[in-house]
Design a protein around this motif. Structure first.
Motif, PDB file in Angstrom:
ATOM      1  N   GLY A 127       4.550  62.983  32.843  1.00 57.62           N
ATOM      2  CA  GLY A 127       3.212  62.419  32.666  1.00 57.62           C
ATOM      3  C   GLY A 127       2.148  63.308  33.298  1.00 57.62           C
ATOM      4  O   GLY A 127       1.065  63.510  32.726  1.00 57.62           O
ATOM      5  N   GLY A 128       2.468  63.871  34.465  1.00 56.22           N
ATOM      6  CA  GLY A 128       1.556  64.792  35.129  1.00 56.22           C
ATOM      7  C   GLY A 128       1.334  66.055  34.325  1.00 56.22           C
ATOM      8  O   GLY A 128       0.271  66.683  34.410  1.00 56.22           O
ATOM      9  N   GLN A 129       2.327  66.420  33.532  1.00 57.40           N
ATOM     10  CA  GLN A 129       2.193  67.607  32.682  1.00 57.40           C
ATOM     11  C   GLN A 129       1.367  67.309  31.436  1.00 57.40           C
ATOM     12  O   GLN A 129       0.452  68.075  31.094  1.00 57.40           O
ATOM     13  CB  GLN A 129       3.598  68.105  32.293  1.00 57.40           C
ATOM     14  N   SER A 186       6.822  60.025  35.501  1.00 56.68           N
ATOM     15  CA  SER A 186       5.704  60.559  36.289  1.00 56.68           C
ATOM     16  C   SER A 186       5.673  62.082  36.205  1.00 56.68           C
ATOM     17  O   SER A 186       4.601  62.683  36.080  1.00 56.68           O
ATOM     18  CB  SER A 186       5.856  60.197  37.778  1.00 56.68           C
ATOM     19  N   ALA A 197      -0.837  65.123  31.080  1.00 63.44           N
ATOM     20  CA  ALA A 197      -2.233  64.877  31.489  1.00 63.44           C
ATOM     21  C   ALA A 197      -3.055  66.161  31.510  1.00 63.44           C
ATOM     22  O   ALA A 197      -4.290  66.109  31.413  1.00 63.44           O
ATOM     23  CB  ALA A 197      -2.265  64.204  32.866  1.00 63.44           C
ATOM     24  N   LEU A 198      -2.375  67.309  31.630  1.00 66.74           N
ATOM     25  CA  LEU A 198      -3.091  68.590  31.636  1.00 66.74           C
ATOM     26  C   LEU A 198      -3.752  68.890  30.295  1.00 66.74           C
ATOM     27  O   LEU A 198      -4.628  69.746  30.207  1.00 66.74           O
ATOM     28  CB  LEU A 198      -2.130  69.732  31.989  1.00 66.74           C
ATOM     29  N   LEU A 199      -3.319  68.185  29.249  1.00 68.88           N
ATOM     30  CA  LEU A 199      -3.894  68.419  27.916  1.00 68.88           C
ATOM     31  C   LEU A 199      -5.224  67.689  27.716  1.00 68.88           C
ATOM     32  O   LEU A 199      -5.956  67.990  26.770  1.00 68.88           O
ATOM     33  CB  LEU A 199      -2.904  67.988  26.822  1.00 68.88           C
ATOM     34  N   VAL A 200      -5.508  66.716  28.580  1.00 72.03           N
ATOM     35  CA  VAL A 200      -6.761  65.969  28.430  1.00 72.03           C
ATOM     36  C   VAL A 200      -7.915  66.875  28.873  1.00 72.03           C
ATOM     37  O   VAL A 200      -7.906  67.372  29.998  1.00 72.03           O
ATOM     38  CB  VAL A 200      -6.747  64.681  29.288  1.00 72.03           C
ATOM     39  N   PRO A 201      -8.887  67.120  27.991  1.00 71.79           N
ATOM     40  CA  PRO A 201      -9.987  68.020  28.361  1.00 71.79           C
ATOM     41  C   PRO A 201     -10.769  67.479  29.554  1.00 71.79           C
ATOM     42  O   PRO A 201     -10.994  66.266  29.651  1.00 71.79           O
ATOM     43  CB  PRO A 201     -10.879  68.046  27.109  1.00 71.79           C
ATOM     44  N   ARG A 202     -11.121  68.380  30.469  1.00 74.06           N
ATOM     45  CA  ARG A 202     -11.957  67.967  31.596  1.00 74.06           C
ATOM     46  C   ARG A 202     -13.387  67.824  31.143  1.00 74.06           C
ATOM     47  O   ARG A 202     -13.871  68.600  30.329  1.00 74.06           O
ATOM     48  CB  ARG A 202     -11.879  69.011  32.714  1.00 74.06           C
ATOM     49  N   ILE A 257       1.452  72.583  27.181  1.00 72.83           N
ATOM     50  CA  ILE A 257       0.814  72.099  28.412  1.00 72.83           C
ATOM     51  C   ILE A 257       0.360  73.247  29.314  1.00 72.83           C
ATOM     52  O   ILE A 257      -0.535  73.088  30.126  1.00 72.83           O
ATOM     53  CB  ILE A 257       1.727  71.134  29.202  1.00 72.83           C
ATOM     54  N   ALA A 258       0.999  74.389  29.186  1.00 74.23           N
ATOM     55  CA  ALA A 258       0.569  75.622  29.850  1.00 74.23           C
ATOM     56  C   ALA A 258       1.129  76.739  28.969  1.00 74.23           C
ATOM     57  O   ALA A 258       2.049  76.491  28.178  1.00 74.23           O
ATOM     58  CB  ALA A 258       1.106  75.687  31.273  1.00 74.23           C
ATOM     59  N   PRO A 259       0.596  77.948  29.102  1.00 72.28           N
ATOM     60  CA  PRO A 259       1.050  79.016  28.197  1.00 72.28           C
ATOM     61  C   PRO A 259       2.572  79.195  28.242  1.00 72.28           C
ATOM     62  O   PRO A 259       3.161  79.329  29.310  1.00 72.28           O
ATOM     63  CB  PRO A 259       0.322  80.252  28.746  1.00 72.28           C
ATOM     64  N   ARG A 284       4.861  77.026  27.604  1.00 75.40           N
ATOM     65  CA  ARG A 284       5.618  75.843  28.058  1.00 75.40           C
ATOM     66  C   ARG A 284       5.747  74.814  26.941  1.00 75.40           C
ATOM     67  O   ARG A 284       5.303  75.040  25.833  1.00 75.40           O
ATOM     68  CB  ARG A 284       4.904  75.224  29.272  1.00 75.40           C
ATOM     69  N   ASN A 285       6.341  73.678  27.278  1.00 71.33           N
ATOM     70  CA  ASN A 285       6.526  72.615  26.290  1.00 71.33           C
ATOM     71  C   ASN A 285       5.195  72.112  25.745  1.00 71.33           C
ATOM     72  O   ASN A 285       4.201  72.054  26.467  1.00 71.33           O
ATOM     73  CB  ASN A 285       7.236  71.416  26.939  1.00 71.33           C
TER      74      ASN A 285
END
Lengths: 163, 163
Positions: free
Chosen positions: A153-155, A150, A157-162, A38-40, A42-43
Motif C-alpha cells: 500500500g505504501g508503494q 501495508s 501510494a507513490l503513484l498518487v500525484p502530489r 511505482i518507481a523506475p 519496479r512493479n
C-alpha cells in the motif's frame, strides 16, 4: 470485553483500516496512473493490485473459509511471476472489480468468525505442528496479511500525484 | 499457552519480523543509496529512516516505558515537517546509530512487559475513554506501528538496486 475479544477486535480493526486506506489510494488513481511503475524499473500499480487480489483470494482456502479461490488465474500472473513477464488480457477495470469482489467476500467471512475460532490452525500447518506452535493460527494469517497490505500500500501510494 | 500469551507473542513476533526486514533493507543500502528519493519527487530513504526513528522513539513515552524520548530533536525534522524543508546536520551514519539505539532500547522494554500489561491503556487516552474503548491499549499501538513500519519499509526497499 475479555482480552481475547479485545485482541480479535484489534486485529480485525487494523485489517479493515489498511483495506480502507488502500481502497482510498486506489480511488484516487485513474487506470492510466495505476498502470505506471511505482518507481523506475519496479512493479506497476496494476501488478500490485493483482498481487494483493490473488494473495487475499488465497486467504479464503488458507483460513478454511472456502474450498477454492475465486480467481485462480490471477496466481500465475501476479504471484508466481514477476511483473511484465506473463502476458495477460486483464484490464485495470476487471482487476478492480475482482479486488472488490474478493475483498467483500473475505470481509463477510472475517466478520462471521467467532473470536475463539481465530485461534484454530490455518490450512498450511498440520495438526501435529500446530500443537507445538499454537501461534500459527488463523488470526496470525490476518495480522501477517495486514502487514503485507501495508507494505505494498505504501508503494502504490507513490503513484498518487502530489498536489 | 493460553490465548492471551499466544496473541501477545503473535503481535511481538510480527513487530520483530518487520524490524528485521527493515534492518535487512537498511544493511543493503549505502549512505548514498539511502539519500536517494524513493520515487521522483518523493521522500528520501534518509528522511524515512529519521521518520521511523522518531516515531519509534515516541513509542517509549506513549507506551509508558520512559518519561521522555531519546532524541526529541528528530521530531520537528522528520515528523512535523515534510522532507527537505527543515535544514539539519544529521548524517546518515548518525541516523543509523540513533535508529539502532532506539530499536534496541524499545525492544528491551517490549520484551519485559508481562502479557497482561499489554492490555492497559497507552498514554494518549484518558482513564475515562479507555474504560469505554479497551482496544485502545498498548498492544494496539504495537500492532499499528508494525503496519506503519511495513508501509514505509516497502518504500525504502525500492532503493535497493535490482540484480
Amino acid at each position: 470485553m475479555n482480552h481475547q475479544d479485545v485482541f480479535v477486535k484489534m486485529a480485525k480493526d487494523n485489517w479493515q483500516s489498511q483495506i480502507k486506506a488502500f481502497n482510498h489510494t486506489l480511488d484516487k488513481l485513474s487506470d492510466e496512473q495505476l498502470a505506471q511503475d511505482i518507481a523506475p524499473g519496479r512493479n506497476s500499480g496494476t501488478y500490485l493490485l493483482g498481487h494483493l487480489a490473488t494473495v487475499h483470494d488465497m486467504m479464503m482456502p488458507l483460513l478454511r473459509f472456502e474450498a477454492n479461490t475465486l480467481y485462480p488465474e490471477l496466481t500465475p500472473v501476479f504471484l508466481h511471476a514477476p511483473d511484465k513477464t506473463v502476458p495477460h488480457t486483464l484490464t485495470a477495470a476487471q482487476l478492480r472489480a475482482q479486488w472488490k469482489e474478493i475483498s467483500d467476500k473475505l470481509q463477510a467471512h472475517i466478520d462471521s468468525v467467532p473470536a475463539d475460532e481465530w485461534f484454530t490452525r490455518h490450512n498450511n500447518i498440520s495438526e501435529e505442528d500446530f500443537a507445538k506452535e499454537p501461534h500459527r493460527n488463523r488470526l496470525n494469517v490476518l495480522i501477517g496479511r495486514t502487514n503485507h497490505l501495508s507494505y505494498h500500500g505504501g508503494q502504490v501510494a507513490l503513484l498518487v500525484p502530489r498536489k
